[in-house]
Design a protein around this motif. Sequence first.
Motif, mmCIF file in Angstrom:
data_model
loop_
_atom_site.group_PDB
_atom_site.id
_atom_site.type_symbol
_atom_site.label_atom_id
_atom_site.label_comp_id
_atom_site.label_asym_id
_atom_site.label_seq_id
_atom_site.Cartn_x
_atom_site.Cartn_y
_atom_site.Cartn_z
ATOM 1 N N UNK A 131 0.825 -1.205 0.000
ATOM 2 C CA UNK A 131 0.000 0.000 0.000
ATOM 3 C C UNK A 131 0.864 1.263 0.000
ATOM 4 N N UNK A 132 1.926 1.247 0.779
ATOM 5 C CA UNK A 132 2.815 2.411 0.818
ATOM 6 C C UNK A 132 3.459 2.643 -0.544
ATOM 7 N N UNK A 133 3.876 1.600 -1.215
ATOM 8 C CA UNK A 133 4.478 1.747 -2.533
ATOM 9 C C UNK A 133 3.499 2.278 -3.552
ATOM 10 N N UNK A 134 2.270 1.772 -3.531
ATOM 11 C CA UNK A 134 1.274 2.214 -4.491
ATOM 12 C C UNK A 134 0.857 3.657 -4.203
ATOM 13 N N UNK A 135 0.760 3.998 -2.881
ATOM 14 C CA UNK A 135 0.457 5.393 -2.545
ATOM 15 C C UNK A 135 1.564 6.333 -3.039
ATOM 16 N N UNK A 136 2.805 5.892 -2.918
ATOM 17 C CA UNK A 136 3.925 6.703 -3.392
ATOM 18 C C UNK A 136 3.866 6.888 -4.907
ATOM 19 N N UNK A 137 3.559 5.785 -5.621
ATOM 20 C CA UNK A 137 3.442 5.886 -7.085
ATOM 21 C C UNK A 137 2.298 6.825 -7.464
ATOM 22 N N UNK A 138 1.156 6.678 -6.750
ATOM 23 C CA UNK A 138 0.017 7.534 -7.045
ATOM 24 C C UNK A 138 0.327 8.987 -6.712
ATOM 25 N N UNK A 140 3.290 10.469 -6.873
ATOM 26 C CA UNK A 140 4.144 10.996 -7.938
ATOM 27 C C UNK A 140 3.323 11.291 -9.179
ATOM 28 N N UNK A 141 2.370 10.346 -9.519
ATOM 29 C CA UNK A 141 1.526 10.577 -10.691
ATOM 30 C C UNK A 141 0.682 11.840 -10.510
ATOM 31 N N UNK A 142 0.175 12.021 -9.266
ATOM 32 C CA UNK A 142 -0.690 13.184 -9.009
ATOM 33 C C UNK A 142 0.065 14.494 -9.227
ATOM 34 N N UNK A 143 1.283 14.548 -8.733
ATOM 35 C CA UNK A 143 2.024 15.800 -8.823
ATOM 36 C C UNK A 143 2.808 15.931 -10.136
ATOM 37 N N UNK A 184 -1.191 11.051 4.304
ATOM 38 C CA UNK A 184 -1.777 12.400 4.296
ATOM 39 C C UNK A 184 -0.691 13.449 4.555
ATOM 40 N N UNK A 185 0.222 13.129 5.475
ATOM 41 C CA UNK A 185 1.302 14.089 5.762
ATOM 42 C C UNK A 185 2.191 14.290 4.557
ATOM 43 N N UNK A 186 2.488 13.218 3.840
ATOM 44 C CA UNK A 186 3.326 13.335 2.633
ATOM 45 C C UNK A 186 2.605 14.139 1.557
ATOM 46 N N UNK A 187 1.273 13.904 1.401
ATOM 47 C CA UNK A 187 0.500 14.662 0.401
ATOM 48 C C UNK A 187 0.533 16.159 0.721
ATOM 49 N N UNK A 188 0.322 16.463 2.008
ATOM 50 C CA UNK A 188 0.319 17.875 2.420
ATOM 51 C C UNK A 188 1.691 18.500 2.182
ATOM 52 N N UNK A 189 2.775 17.818 2.518
ATOM 53 C CA UNK A 189 4.109 18.351 2.320
ATOM 54 C C UNK A 189 4.403 18.545 0.838
ATOM 55 N N UNK A 198 -4.621 22.999 -7.439
ATOM 56 C CA UNK A 198 -5.237 24.284 -7.085
ATOM 57 C C UNK A 198 -5.660 24.253 -5.631
ATOM 58 N N UNK A 199 -5.535 25.397 -4.982
ATOM 59 C CA UNK A 199 -5.771 25.474 -3.548
ATOM 60 C C UNK A 199 -7.184 25.073 -3.182
ATOM 61 N N UNK A 200 -8.188 25.578 -3.975
ATOM 62 C CA UNK A 200 -9.584 25.228 -3.637
ATOM 63 C C UNK A 200 -9.815 23.724 -3.798
ATOM 64 N N UNK A 201 -9.303 23.197 -4.905
ATOM 65 C CA UNK A 201 -9.495 21.755 -5.134
ATOM 66 C C UNK A 201 -8.761 20.910 -4.074
ATOM 67 N N UNK A 202 -7.567 21.388 -3.719
ATOM 68 C CA UNK A 202 -6.797 20.620 -2.714
ATOM 69 C C UNK A 202 -7.504 20.621 -1.364
#
Length: 671
Positions: A131-138, A140-143, A184-189, A198-202
Motif C-alpha cells: 500500500x505504501x508503494x502504491x500510494x507513493x506511485x500515485x 508521484x503521478x498526481x504531482x 496524508x502528511x506526505x500529500x500535504x508536504x 489548485x488550492x480550492x481543489x486541494x
Amino acid sequence: MNIFRFQSAAASNFLKGASAPGAIRAWLVDMLCWPARFDDPRVEQEFTEDYGRRFADFRRAALVLGTLIWVCFGYWEFSLARSSPVFQPYFAEIFTFRCAGALVATVGIVLAFRLDFQRDTLAHWILLGGLAGMCLCLLVQTFLAPRPFNFTHFFVGFYLILFYQFGFLRLRAKATLMLTVSVIAVIVMAQLLTHAIEADNFAAGMFYLLNVAVLGHSVNVNAERHVRDRYIAVQALAHGNEALQHANAELAQKHRDLERARRDQETKSAALIALREQQREAAEQASRAKSRFLAAAAHDLRQPMHALNLFLAAADEALEARDVEASSKLIGEARKASVLTARLFNAVLDLSKLESGHVNPSYTSVDLNRVTEETVEQLAAFAESRGVALRYGKTHQKPAWVRTDADWMPRVLSNLIANGIKYADPSKAERAVVIVGLVRMPNYVRIDVIDNGIGIAQEHWDSIFQPFVQIGNPERDREKGLGLGLSIVNAVVSLLEGHRLELKSIEGQGSRFSVRMPVADPFALQNMEISPADQALSPAPSPSSLRGLYVLLVEDDSLVRASMEALFGLWGVLFDSARSVAELEALLQEIERVPDLVISDYRLPEMLSAHDVIRLLGAHFSRPVPCLVVTGEAGASTQGVLPERCVLSKPLSTDVLIARMLELTEASARV
C-alpha cells in the motif's frame, strides 16, 4: 465484552441527554481508539495466529482485485493520452509509475501466496508495504499530471486506496491509521512544496480524504473489536465444548466402569452361585460318602463283634458244662475276634483323625533306609506264611535322610508292603514276590513297593484309596485285610508336606506303589530313634514283666475301670483307682508310694481332662511321673503336654497296653 458494555452504556446515556459532553467524548473514544491488546500475551499470540490464518485467503483475493483495478486505470490513462493533447506529454512518466505500482502489487501477490503469509505480522508487512508503494506511485503521478487532471483523475485514487486499506484487507486499526496519517502528511508536504493542485481543489480533496480516513478508521476499529470479541466468544465456546466433551468422556468412562462393574458383579454372582452349588454338591457327596463309610464300618464292626458275642456265649455254656478244654478254645477264638475288632476300630479312628484335621505332623530327619529295613524284617514272617518272597535291595548302605513324620511314615511303609503280600497272585505259587526299593534323587527320595500280584485295573486306581474298598475281596475276607490300609496311606501322604503317592499297575501282572519324600536338611538332627511301625508286629511282651509295678488308674467308666482292675490283678500289678480328678487328689494325700505309672482317660467328670491329671501330678510329686492316656476320642490331643507315644486309642489289645506300660516305666527308670 467490557468495551461493548461501555459502548452500550455511553450510547444509552447520550440518547437520554444525561451528561451529553461526556457521553459524546466516550462515544468518540469508543469509535476511534483502536482495541487494546489482550492482557495475557499468550492469548494475544494465539489471537494473531488465528487472525492471520482466518483472513489469509480473503487478503489474497483483495490484493489480486486491487491489482486488477490498478492495472485498469492504466488503460484509462492510455485513452486519456490519445484524447487530450494537454495530458499526452506527461503520459510516459505517469505510465512508468503506473507500471511501478503494478510491479509492487505483483510482488505483494507472489509473497501473499507463500505459506508464511498466514502469519499475521508478515501479512501486515507485505500489505502495508504494498500500500505504501502504491500510494507513493500515485502521489508521484498526481504531482506529475497537469491541471486539472492531477486532481480530477489521480487525487481521487487515494480514496480507493483508503477504501481497500480500511475495508478489504482486514488490517489492524492501529497500523492502517499510522499508514494513513503518513500518506496524508506526505500529500500535504508535497502540495506545500509544489502547489501542483489548485488550492480550492486541494482543500476540498483533503476534506473528503480526511472524512474517508475517519470513517474508514472507525469501521476498521469496530471490525477489529468485533473480531476480538468473536475470538473470545469462540474460545469460550471451545473451552465449554472441551469441558463438555471432557465431562462426556468422564461420564462415558463412568458408564463403562459401571457396566464393567455390573458384568463383574454378575460374573461374581454367577461364580458364587456355581460355588455354592459345587459346595452343596460336594457336601452332599461328602455326606453320601460318610454315610457309605459309616455303613461299611458298621457292617465290618458287626461281624467280629457278633462272633465275639457268640464265642463268649458258647464259652459260658462250656464252663457251665465244666468242659474246660472247649471253653479255653472258645475264649481264644473270642480273643481273636476282639483283637480284630480293636484293629478295625483303631483303623477307623486313625482314618477319622487324619480326615478331620486333628493330626498335626511332627517333622524330623528320618533315615528311610533304616526304617525300611526294620519294616521289612517285621513283615518277613508274615510274607513267609503267605508264600511270598520279600526282598529289599541293600546296595546303598549309607543313610537316606528324609524330612517326614517319624510315627506315621513307618505305618505307611508297613501298609504298602503288607498290602502287596496280601494280594499275591495264587497262580504264581513259589514265584510270588514283593520287592522294596529305594531311589535317591537330588531333591527327594522315593520308596517303591513292587509286587507281581493280581494287579489292579486302571478303572479302579482311584477307588482303591476309598475306605473299605477291596477289589479282589468281594467276600470281605478279613484275612485279606480291613480295606482301610490304602485309605490311611493316601490320607497320611496327603497330609505330609512335600510327599506324593504314585501308582502303576497292570491287571494280572502286578503293581508298583511309590512314595516320594523330600530330602532332609543336611544340617538337621540325624540321630532320631524311630519306634516300630506297629507294636503288634513285635514279639508279644509277657505280663509278668509288669509284676510289682504300682499304677494309679483314673477312669470314670465303671465297666472299663473294672476290666482294667481285673487285668492288673491277674498281672500282679499293684494299683489304686479313682473315677475323677477330685478322687485322685484325695487319693494322693493317702498313698505312701510314688506311683510307677499313671493311666488316665482323657475326658473326665466335671469338665476336666487328662491335662488336669498331669498338672495335679506335677504339683504333688517332686519328680516326673510317667502318664499314659487311654482315650476313645478321635480329636483328643495332649500336644505340648505329653508326646504322641503316651496316648493310646480305645479299644486296644492287651499286648499293646503291656508294651506301652513297659516302655514308659523303663524310660522313667533310666531317667
